[in-house]
Design a protein around this motif. Structure first.
Motif, PDB file in Angstrom:
ATOM      1  N   SER A  90     -21.517  34.266 -42.141  1.00 51.78           N
ATOM      2  CA  SER A  90     -21.836  35.418 -41.294  1.00 51.78           C
ATOM      3  C   SER A  90     -22.608  36.494 -42.025  1.00 51.78           C
ATOM      4  O   SER A  90     -23.581  37.044 -41.504  1.00 51.78           O
ATOM      5  N   GLY A  91     -22.178  36.801 -43.254  1.00 54.37           N
ATOM      6  CA  GLY A  91     -22.839  37.872 -44.002  1.00 54.37           C
ATOM      7  C   GLY A  91     -24.307  37.578 -44.261  1.00 54.37           C
ATOM      8  O   GLY A  91     -25.183  38.425 -44.038  1.00 54.37           O
ATOM      9  N   ALA A  92     -24.586  36.344 -44.696  1.00 53.02           N
ATOM     10  CA  ALA A  92     -25.976  35.964 -44.971  1.00 53.02           C
ATOM     11  C   ALA A  92     -26.792  35.909 -43.690  1.00 53.02           C
ATOM     12  O   ALA A  92     -27.963  36.303 -43.664  1.00 53.02           O
ATOM     13  N   GLY A  93     -26.169  35.428 -42.610  1.00 52.46           N
ATOM     14  CA  GLY A  93     -26.884  35.351 -41.338  1.00 52.46           C
ATOM     15  C   GLY A  93     -27.282  36.718 -40.818  1.00 52.46           C
ATOM     16  O   GLY A  93     -28.397  36.905 -40.313  1.00 52.46           O
ATOM     17  N   ILE A  94     -26.389  37.674 -40.933  1.00 52.92           N
ATOM     18  CA  ILE A  94     -26.694  39.032 -40.485  1.00 52.92           C
ATOM     19  C   ILE A  94     -27.838  39.618 -41.302  1.00 52.92           C
ATOM     20  O   ILE A  94     -28.751  40.257 -40.765  1.00 52.92           O
ATOM     21  N   GLN A  95     -27.806  39.395 -42.605  1.00 53.52           N
ATOM     22  CA  GLN A  95     -28.860  39.937 -43.448  1.00 53.52           C
ATOM     23  C   GLN A  95     -30.221  39.338 -43.109  1.00 53.52           C
ATOM     24  O   GLN A  95     -31.234  40.048 -43.068  1.00 53.52           O
ATOM     25  N   GLU A  96     -30.261  38.045 -42.838  1.00 51.42           N
ATOM     26  CA  GLU A  96     -31.529  37.425 -42.464  1.00 51.42           C
ATOM     27  C   GLU A  96     -32.041  37.979 -41.139  1.00 51.42           C
ATOM     28  O   GLU A  96     -33.240  38.227 -40.970  1.00 51.42           O
ATOM     29  N   PHE A  97     -31.131  38.196 -40.200  1.00 49.91           N
ATOM     30  CA  PHE A  97     -31.531  38.771 -38.919  1.00 49.91           C
ATOM     31  C   PHE A  97     -32.072  40.185 -39.113  1.00 49.91           C
ATOM     32  O   PHE A  97     -33.102  40.563 -38.539  1.00 49.91           O
ATOM     33  N   SER A 112     -21.422  46.504 -38.784  1.00 49.09           N
ATOM     34  CA  SER A 112     -21.003  47.857 -39.117  1.00 49.09           C
ATOM     35  C   SER A 112     -21.937  48.847 -38.424  1.00 49.09           C
ATOM     36  O   SER A 112     -23.051  48.486 -38.021  1.00 49.09           O
ATOM     37  N   PRO A 113     -21.517  50.100 -38.266  1.00 50.28           N
ATOM     38  CA  PRO A 113     -22.427  51.099 -37.694  1.00 50.28           C
ATOM     39  C   PRO A 113     -23.753  51.183 -38.446  1.00 50.28           C
ATOM     40  O   PRO A 113     -24.817  51.353 -37.838  1.00 50.28           O
ATOM     41  N   ALA A 114     -23.696  51.039 -39.778  1.00 50.50           N
ATOM     42  CA  ALA A 114     -24.937  51.088 -40.563  1.00 50.50           C
ATOM     43  C   ALA A 114     -25.831  49.894 -40.240  1.00 50.50           C
ATOM     44  O   ALA A 114     -27.062  50.031 -40.183  1.00 50.50           O
ATOM     45  N   GLU A 115     -25.235  48.729 -40.015  1.00 52.38           N
ATOM     46  CA  GLU A 115     -26.026  47.546 -39.680  1.00 52.38           C
ATOM     47  C   GLU A 115     -26.640  47.668 -38.288  1.00 52.38           C
ATOM     48  O   GLU A 115     -27.778  47.246 -38.057  1.00 52.38           O
ATOM     49  N   VAL A 116     -25.902  48.252 -37.358  1.00 58.24           N
ATOM     50  CA  VAL A 116     -26.461  48.492 -36.026  1.00 58.24           C
ATOM     51  C   VAL A 116     -27.663  49.422 -36.135  1.00 58.24           C
ATOM     52  O   VAL A 116     -28.715  49.198 -35.518  1.00 58.24           O
ATOM     53  N   GLU A 117     -27.534  50.466 -36.934  1.00 54.97           N
ATOM     54  CA  GLU A 117     -28.641  51.407 -37.114  1.00 54.97           C
ATOM     55  C   GLU A 117     -29.828  50.718 -37.777  1.00 54.97           C
ATOM     56  O   GLU A 117     -30.990  50.938 -37.394  1.00 54.97           O
ATOM     57  N   GLN A 118     -29.543  49.867 -38.755  1.00 52.29           N
ATOM     58  CA  GLN A 118     -30.612  49.136 -39.430  1.00 52.29           C
ATOM     59  C   GLN A 118     -31.353  48.215 -38.466  1.00 52.29           C
ATOM     60  O   GLN A 118     -32.556  47.986 -38.599  1.00 52.29           O
ATOM     61  N   SER A 119     -30.638  47.683 -37.474  1.00 52.52           N
ATOM     62  CA  SER A 119     -31.258  46.753 -36.529  1.00 52.52           C
ATOM     63  C   SER A 119     -32.359  47.417 -35.703  1.00 52.52           C
ATOM     64  O   SER A 119     -33.233  46.735 -35.170  1.00 52.52           O
ATOM     65  N   ARG A 120     -32.335  48.724 -35.607  1.00 53.86           N
ATOM     66  CA  ARG A 120     -33.345  49.416 -34.810  1.00 53.86           C
ATOM     67  C   ARG A 120     -34.745  49.281 -35.417  1.00 53.86           C
ATOM     68  O   ARG A 120     -35.748  49.429 -34.713  1.00 53.86           O
ATOM     69  N   SER A 121     -34.795  48.975 -36.711  1.00 54.40           N
ATOM     70  CA  SER A 121     -36.099  48.767 -37.344  1.00 54.40           C
ATOM     71  C   SER A 121     -36.610  47.347 -37.130  1.00 54.40           C
ATOM     72  O   SER A 121     -37.795  47.067 -37.373  1.00 54.40           O
ATOM     73  N   VAL A 122     -35.749  46.453 -36.682  1.00 54.26           N
ATOM     74  CA  VAL A 122     -36.128  45.066 -36.410  1.00 54.26           C
ATOM     75  C   VAL A 122     -36.393  44.867 -34.924  1.00 54.26           C
ATOM     76  O   VAL A 122     -37.326  44.162 -34.529  1.00 54.26           O
ATOM     77  N   CYS A 123     -35.553  45.491 -34.098  1.00 53.58           N
ATOM     78  CA  CYS A 123     -35.698  45.374 -32.651  1.00 53.58           C
ATOM     79  C   CYS A 123     -36.775  46.358 -32.176  1.00 53.58           C
ATOM     80  O   CYS A 123     -36.644  47.573 -32.366  1.00 53.58           O
ATOM     81  N   GLY A 127     -35.016  48.989 -29.109  1.00 51.84           N
ATOM     82  CA  GLY A 127     -33.858  48.121 -28.963  1.00 51.84           C
ATOM     83  C   GLY A 127     -32.909  48.215 -30.145  1.00 51.84           C
ATOM     84  O   GLY A 127     -33.201  48.850 -31.170  1.00 51.84           O
ATOM     85  N   ARG A 128     -31.776  47.563 -30.014  1.00 46.52           N
ATOM     86  CA  ARG A 128     -30.766  47.510 -31.068  1.00 46.52           C
ATOM     87  C   ARG A 128     -30.024  46.181 -30.962  1.00 46.52           C
ATOM     88  O   ARG A 128     -30.055  45.496 -29.936  1.00 46.52           O
ATOM     89  N   ALA A 129     -29.347  45.808 -32.032  1.00 43.21           N
ATOM     90  CA  ALA A 129     -28.593  44.562 -32.036  1.00 43.21           C
ATOM     91  C   ALA A 129     -27.340  44.702 -31.177  1.00 43.21           C
ATOM     92  O   ALA A 129     -26.680  45.749 -31.171  1.00 43.21           O
ATOM     93  N   ILE A 130     -27.031  43.649 -30.446  1.00 41.92           N
ATOM     94  CA  ILE A 130     -25.802  43.601 -29.646  1.00 41.92           C
ATOM     95  C   ILE A 130     -25.046  42.320 -29.970  1.00 41.92           C
ATOM     96  O   ILE A 130     -25.607  41.346 -30.484  1.00 41.92           O
ATOM     97  N   HIS A 131     -23.748  42.327 -29.651  1.00 40.84           N
ATOM     98  CA  HIS A 131     -22.877  41.183 -29.870  1.00 40.84           C
ATOM     99  C   HIS A 131     -22.703  40.427 -28.563  1.00 40.84           C
ATOM    100  O   HIS A 131     -22.303  41.016 -27.556  1.00 40.84           O
ATOM    101  N   PRO A 216      -1.877  44.843 -48.058  1.00 41.25           N
ATOM    102  CA  PRO A 216      -2.328  46.231 -47.894  1.00 41.25           C
ATOM    103  C   PRO A 216      -3.832  46.404 -47.836  1.00 41.25           C
ATOM    104  O   PRO A 216      -4.320  47.517 -47.612  1.00 41.25           O
ATOM    105  N   TYR A 217      -4.596  45.329 -48.045  1.00 39.30           N
ATOM    106  CA  TYR A 217      -6.058  45.424 -48.106  1.00 39.30           C
ATOM    107  C   TYR A 217      -6.654  45.519 -46.705  1.00 39.30           C
ATOM    108  O   TYR A 217      -6.199  44.858 -45.772  1.00 39.30           O
ATOM    109  N   GLU A 218      -7.678  46.327 -46.571  1.00 41.88           N
ATOM    110  CA  GLU A 218      -8.400  46.393 -45.312  1.00 41.88           C
ATOM    111  C   GLU A 218      -9.147  45.080 -45.070  1.00 41.88           C
ATOM    112  O   GLU A 218      -9.637  44.459 -46.011  1.00 41.88           O
ATOM    113  N   PRO A 219      -9.250  44.650 -43.812  1.00 39.71           N
ATOM    114  CA  PRO A 219     -10.001  43.429 -43.516  1.00 39.71           C
ATOM    115  C   PRO A 219     -11.442  43.537 -44.014  1.00 39.71           C
ATOM    116  O   PRO A 219     -12.042  44.606 -43.977  1.00 39.71           O
ATOM    117  N   ASP A 220     -11.971  42.415 -44.479  1.00 39.78           N
ATOM    118  CA  ASP A 220     -13.317  42.431 -45.050  1.00 39.78           C
ATOM    119  C   ASP A 220     -13.889  41.024 -45.036  1.00 39.78           C
ATOM    120  O   ASP A 220     -13.141  40.050 -45.078  1.00 39.78           O
TER     121      ASP A 220
END
Length: 374
Positions: A90-97, A112-123, A127-131, A216-220
């Motif tokens: 998933s991580g590599a796929g998102i970066q390629e997109f 992440s919110p930052a990745e959604v914002e980054q998608s605006r430079s591709v779309c 536009g923006r990325a959606i799930h 105790p770790y946050e999901p990642d």
């Protein structure tokens, strides 16, 4: 009627693929897990073919087997189109997109919110990325412990195993959950993904949500537990479990079934331990809700459900695409391919290989979003 532990024992034998080699999915990296059941029919009377061309996509290994079926069916019926899906994680796929090199990405975790914002430079065109939730299913906990079947574990015990706090299979915490099992002194070797993975994200979401004191770790997407060993991709984890007595790991149910690996039953607090099955995963997913706004269909899952027969370690795998401003050279083919995999036929075909179809109330919204892609 309650399921006994004997009743929920899974079937280990699946058929082999009957696809013509020229139609097989092009797979790159370590997750070439081809071997889809022969029961999957690649013919179709419902596909509306898009224009000729080539579509590039990458991402989630969790949906790799589903993609193999979808690609085979689409290409068999639309021979002028080629769809290449690389199961890179998933991580590599998102970066390629986000770099603009693929038409869509497969991901088992939300941007992440930052990745959604980054998608605006591709779309383009604002536009923006959606799930788009497209495939779902259980994350199985596979183990290698000869002579021990129908092993039962709960969230706290799993968390302590994967955090290297429980290190032997005859530990009292495991014995308490398995009073009739002859547990050996074998050392436990937990294996985790070495690459960024939505499967890891969802598995650790379960551990953190159901046993926060023990995990105790946050999901990642990246593994944060202590100790253990790692391998690349779901198929890498499968290989480590097969090769190492005492090993335990997590991967999609289809990988467990195709490789004959025993899987854990989860003690959720329900009357009976819950097996990793498509039907039980659907019951777990049913508690999820859409939290995305606008065209976005991001979902939130309940990892702490105690409903009868509801398997709690589930993931929803998404296709990440621009709501508008997709590449004009591939948008029509993208729409046609996504339209097929979201169709009733597309969803039903993957239930034959251990995936759960997206519930009707969600998949109808997915179809609407696909129709509006620009």
């Amino acid at each position: 009627m309650k399921l006994s532990r004997a009743t929920v024992r899974r079937t280990r034998t699946l058929g082999t693929a009957t696809a013509i080699a020229a139609l097989l999915l092009t797979a790159c990296g370590t997750d070439d897990n081809t071997g889809i059941p022969g029961a999957v029919d690649f013919s179709s009377d419902t596909i509306e073919c898009g224009p000729p061309g080539t579509l590039l996509a990458s991402g989630s290994t969790a949906q790799a087997n589903a993609m193999e079926v979808w690609v085979n069916v689409y290409q068999a019926n639309c021979p002028d189109a080629q769809v290449n899906y690389k199961p890179t994680g998933s991580g590599a796929g998102i970066q390629e997109f986000l770099q603009g090199t693929t038409a869509f990405a497969g991901s088992d975790s939300l941007l992440s919110p930052a990745e959604v914002e980054q998608s605006r430079s591709v779309c383009r065109d604002g536009g923006r990325a959606i799930h788009l939730p497209m495939v779902a299913g259980p994350i199985a906990i596979g183990y290698n412990l000869p002579g021990v079947q129908d092993l039962v574990l709960d969230a706290e015990t799993l968390a302590r195993i994967f955090n290297s706090e429980i290190t032997a299979w005859n530990d009292p915490a495991i014995a308490e959950l398995n009073p009739d099992a002859d547990l050996p002194e074998t050392r436990i070797t937990p294996f985790s993904r070495s690459d960024g993975s939505g499967t890891t994200d969802n598995f650790t979401s379960y551990l953190h949500g159901a046993a926060p004191d023990a995990w105790p770790y946050e999901p990642d997407k990246n593994w944060r537990g202590k100790g253990g060993q790692s391998a690349d991709g779901s198929s890498g984890l499968v290989g480590m479990v097969q090769q190492n007595e005492g090993a335990i790991s997590y991967f999609e149910l289809s990988y467990a079934h195709q490789n004959g690996i025993d899987t854990v039953l989860i003690d959720t607090g329900a009357a009976e331990p819950v097996a990793a099955t498509v039907e039980n995963a659907s019951a777990g997913i049913a508690s999820g809700t859409v939290i995305g706004t606008g065209a976005d269909l991001a979902m939130e899952l309940d990892y702490t459900t105690t409903a009868e027969r509801a398997y709690p370690i589930v993931l929803v795998s998404y296709e990440i695409v621009c709501d508008r401003g997709n590449d004009p050279e591939t948008v029509e083919l993208t729409r046609a391919f996504l339209r097929y995999i979201a169709s009733e036929e597309g969803q039903q075909k993957i239930t034959r290989i251990d995936y759960a179809a997206i519930p009707d109330e969600i998949i109808t919204q997915v179809r609407d979003r696909i129709a509006d892609l620009g």
